[in-house]
Design a protein around this motif. Structure first.
Motif, PDB file in Angstrom:
ATOM      1  N   ARG A  12       7.790  32.196  -5.783  1.00 38.77           N
ATOM      2  CA  ARG A  12       7.457  33.555  -5.677  1.00 38.77           C
ATOM      3  C   ARG A  12       6.387  34.257  -6.935  1.00 38.77           C
ATOM      4  O   ARG A  12       5.472  34.903  -6.487  1.00 38.77           O
ATOM      5  CB  ARG A  12       8.759  34.177  -4.748  1.00 38.77           C
ATOM      6  N   ASP A  51       2.741  32.703  -7.368  1.00 41.46           N
ATOM      7  CA  ASP A  51       2.674  33.115  -6.269  1.00 41.46           C
ATOM      8  C   ASP A  51       1.852  34.915  -6.608  1.00 41.46           C
ATOM      9  O   ASP A  51       1.176  34.658  -6.317  1.00 41.46           O
ATOM     10  CB  ASP A  51       3.066  33.097  -4.756  1.00 41.46           C
ATOM     11  N   PRO A  94      -0.983  32.480  -2.570  1.00 40.26           N
ATOM     12  CA  PRO A  94      -1.780  31.973  -2.332  1.00 40.26           C
ATOM     13  C   PRO A  94      -2.418  32.002  -0.485  1.00 40.26           C
ATOM     14  O   PRO A  94      -2.685  32.643  -0.584  1.00 40.26           O
ATOM     15  CB  PRO A  94      -0.268  30.903  -1.276  1.00 40.26           C
ATOM     16  N   GLN A  95      -3.228  30.663   0.330  1.00 42.93           N
ATOM     17  CA  GLN A  95      -4.428  30.639   0.752  1.00 42.93           C
ATOM     18  C   GLN A  95      -2.893  31.360   2.194  1.00 42.93           C
ATOM     19  O   GLN A  95      -2.118  30.376   2.453  1.00 42.93           O
ATOM     20  CB  GLN A  95      -4.167  29.730   1.406  1.00 42.93           C
ATOM     21  N   VAL A  96      -3.543  32.469   3.092  1.00 43.61           N
ATOM     22  CA  VAL A  96      -2.998  32.585   4.212  1.00 43.61           C
ATOM     23  C   VAL A  96      -2.876  31.587   5.370  1.00 43.61           C
ATOM     24  O   VAL A  96      -3.916  31.210   5.701  1.00 43.61           O
ATOM     25  CB  VAL A  96      -3.476  34.420   5.026  1.00 43.61           C
ATOM     26  N   VAL A  97      -1.816  30.954   5.580  1.00 45.02           N
ATOM     27  CA  VAL A  97      -1.876  30.480   7.458  1.00 45.02           C
ATOM     28  C   VAL A  97      -1.171  30.969   8.362  1.00 45.02           C
ATOM     29  O   VAL A  97       0.023  31.553   8.461  1.00 45.02           O
ATOM     30  CB  VAL A  97      -1.063  29.188   6.590  1.00 45.02           C
ATOM     31  N   TYR A  98      -1.918  30.451   9.375  1.00 45.74           N
ATOM     32  CA  TYR A  98      -1.088  31.615  11.140  1.00 45.74           C
ATOM     33  C   TYR A  98      -0.215  30.145  12.017  1.00 45.74           C
ATOM     34  O   TYR A  98      -1.201  28.737  11.746  1.00 45.74           O
ATOM     35  CB  TYR A  98      -1.637  31.896  11.146  1.00 45.74           C
ATOM     36  N   ALA A  99       0.169  30.735  12.374  1.00 47.60           N
ATOM     37  CA  ALA A  99       1.064  29.228  12.848  1.00 47.60           C
ATOM     38  C   ALA A  99       0.795  29.868  14.544  1.00 47.60           C
ATOM     39  O   ALA A  99       0.616  28.940  15.473  1.00 47.60           O
ATOM     40  CB  ALA A  99       2.830  29.682  13.278  1.00 47.60           C
ATOM     41  N   HIS A 100      -0.306  31.247  14.738  1.00 45.66           N
ATOM     42  CA  HIS A 100      -0.777  31.109  16.098  1.00 45.66           C
ATOM     43  C   HIS A 100      -2.428  31.022  16.219  1.00 45.66           C
ATOM     44  O   HIS A 100      -2.425  31.565  15.308  1.00 45.66           O
ATOM     45  CB  HIS A 100      -0.213  32.427  17.128  1.00 45.66           C
ATOM     46  N   CYS A 101      -3.365  30.609  17.508  1.00 44.60           N
ATOM     47  CA  CYS A 101      -4.049  30.611  17.518  1.00 44.60           C
ATOM     48  C   CYS A 101      -4.739  32.111  17.910  1.00 44.60           C
ATOM     49  O   CYS A 101      -6.098  32.496  18.005  1.00 44.60           O
ATOM     50  CB  CYS A 101      -4.871  29.527  18.688  1.00 44.60           C
ATOM     51  N   ASP A 102      -4.342  32.540  18.177  1.00 36.89           N
ATOM     52  CA  ASP A 102      -4.328  33.916  19.159  1.00 36.89           C
ATOM     53  C   ASP A 102      -3.355  35.042  18.761  1.00 36.89           C
ATOM     54  O   ASP A 102      -2.293  34.558  18.840  1.00 36.89           O
ATOM     55  CB  ASP A 102      -5.095  34.200  20.225  1.00 36.89           C
ATOM     56  N   CYS A 115       0.001  36.510  20.493  1.00 36.74           N
ATOM     57  CA  CYS A 115       0.670  35.409  21.853  1.00 36.74           C
ATOM     58  C   CYS A 115       1.275  35.603  22.610  1.00 36.74           C
ATOM     59  O   CYS A 115       2.507  36.369  22.601  1.00 36.74           O
ATOM     60  CB  CYS A 115       1.111  34.082  20.634  1.00 36.74           C
ATOM     61  N   ASP A 126      -4.682  29.032  27.360  1.00 37.68           N
ATOM     62  CA  ASP A 126      -3.617  29.371  26.686  1.00 37.68           C
ATOM     63  C   ASP A 126      -2.445  29.252  27.024  1.00 37.68           C
ATOM     64  O   ASP A 126      -1.323  28.945  26.580  1.00 37.68           O
ATOM     65  CB  ASP A 126      -4.464  30.848  25.617  1.00 37.68           C
ATOM     66  N   LYS A 164       0.665  25.493  30.742  1.00 40.33           N
ATOM     67  CA  LYS A 164       0.760  24.187  30.162  1.00 40.33           C
ATOM     68  C   LYS A 164       1.240  22.956  31.245  1.00 40.33           C
ATOM     69  O   LYS A 164       0.732  23.002  32.291  1.00 40.33           O
ATOM     70  CB  LYS A 164       2.152  24.200  29.114  1.00 40.33           C
ATOM     71  N   PRO A 165       0.828  21.642  30.467  1.00 41.62           N
ATOM     72  CA  PRO A 165       0.596  20.566  31.900  1.00 41.62           C
ATOM     73  C   PRO A 165       2.058  20.564  32.602  1.00 41.62           C
ATOM     74  O   PRO A 165       1.546  19.666  33.926  1.00 41.62           O
ATOM     75  CB  PRO A 165       0.732  19.074  30.552  1.00 41.62           C
TER      76      PRO A 165
END
Lengths: 167, 75
Positions: A5, A8, A13-21, A24, A92, A95-96
């Motif tokens: 930490r 950092d 660090p690069q920000v990463v997302y767990a959701h596409c929009d 959600c 979005d 689901k199947p």
């Protein structure tokens, strides 16, 4: 962990997302229904336009052309809103697993897309009515997936049509 | 990715070798980075999913070139 930490803090660090929009999980077919009612209303208003004679003067022509232009723009914009809103929920949210219960879902969405295109390209009252009907069915399926009962109530809009609400 | 990853978590990635099913990876789609779990790998396409199935949105399969690395540490 504290060392990482600390590192950092100096090398962000690069920000990463767990959701596409975002956000959600918030979906509602209401806007698609309102847009479908708007398409129907604009189609009716264009059909109701009348001239005072078969050969109106220039000022009246200007007025009619201006009205048709405005009504057509709103109609076309709202056809695209219907397509956008339905596509978001279809792509979005569904689901199947849902397809095993609602086997006609893909066909229904396909109909919405085609009916919205027809209502946008033409002054087509039948297409506008069919579009509203399909969007209402889509809304009923959506709420059913959430275990919510639906009711069709008078919309109170000038179209005098119904709107699907969840209980 | 709840409950395994929460907003504000930091992750360390490692980019040697291909990930396997069940690995958590960081990958890039249209200039944004995402963290998801590998569901399966088929025909050189990597299918990913979120741990929080209630809210996780569906994402198209990715290819190896989009992978930044496998998550090896959460801190």
């Amino acid at each position: 962990m504290r060392i990482l930490r600390l590192v950092d803090k100096f090398f962000s660090p690069q920000v990463v997302y767990a959701h596409c929009d975002v956000p959600c999980g918030i979906y509602d077919p209401h806007e698609a229904q309102v847009a479908a009612h708007t398409v129907l209303r604009m189609t009716n208003m264009i059909n109701d336009l009348k001239t005072s004679s078969s050969d109106p003067d220039f000022e009246e022509r200007k007025r009619i052309i201006s009205q048709i232009s405005r009504l057509t723009k709103v109609k076309e914009d709202h056809c695209e809103i219907v397509k956008h809103q339905v596509r978001i929920i279809w792509g979005d949210y569904f689901k199947p697993d849902h397809l095993t219960k609602y086997k006609n879902l893909h066909e229904l969405v396909f109909q919405v897309m085609k009916q919205a295109s027809a209502a946008r390209q033409n002054i087509d009252l039948v297409a506008a009515q069919d579009l509203l009907s399909s969007v209402q069915k889509f809304a009923e399926i959506f709420w059913d997936t959430k275990g919510r009962e639906t009711v069709r109530v008078k919309s109170g809009y000038p179209t005098e049509g119904e709107i699907v609400l969840s209980k | 990715m709840l409950p395994n990853f929460s907003p504000g978590d930091h992750v360390l990635t490692f980019n040697w070798g291909l990930p396997k099913s069940g690995n958590v990876i960081v990958f890039e789609v249209k200039d944004a980075f995402y963290v998801k779990r590998v569901k399966k790998i088929k025909d050189n396409l990597i299918y990913v999913t979120g741990d929080n199935m209630k809210e996780s949105s569906k994402i198209d399969p990715i290819d190896e070139g989009q992978i930044t690395g496998k998550v090896i540490w959460k801190y």
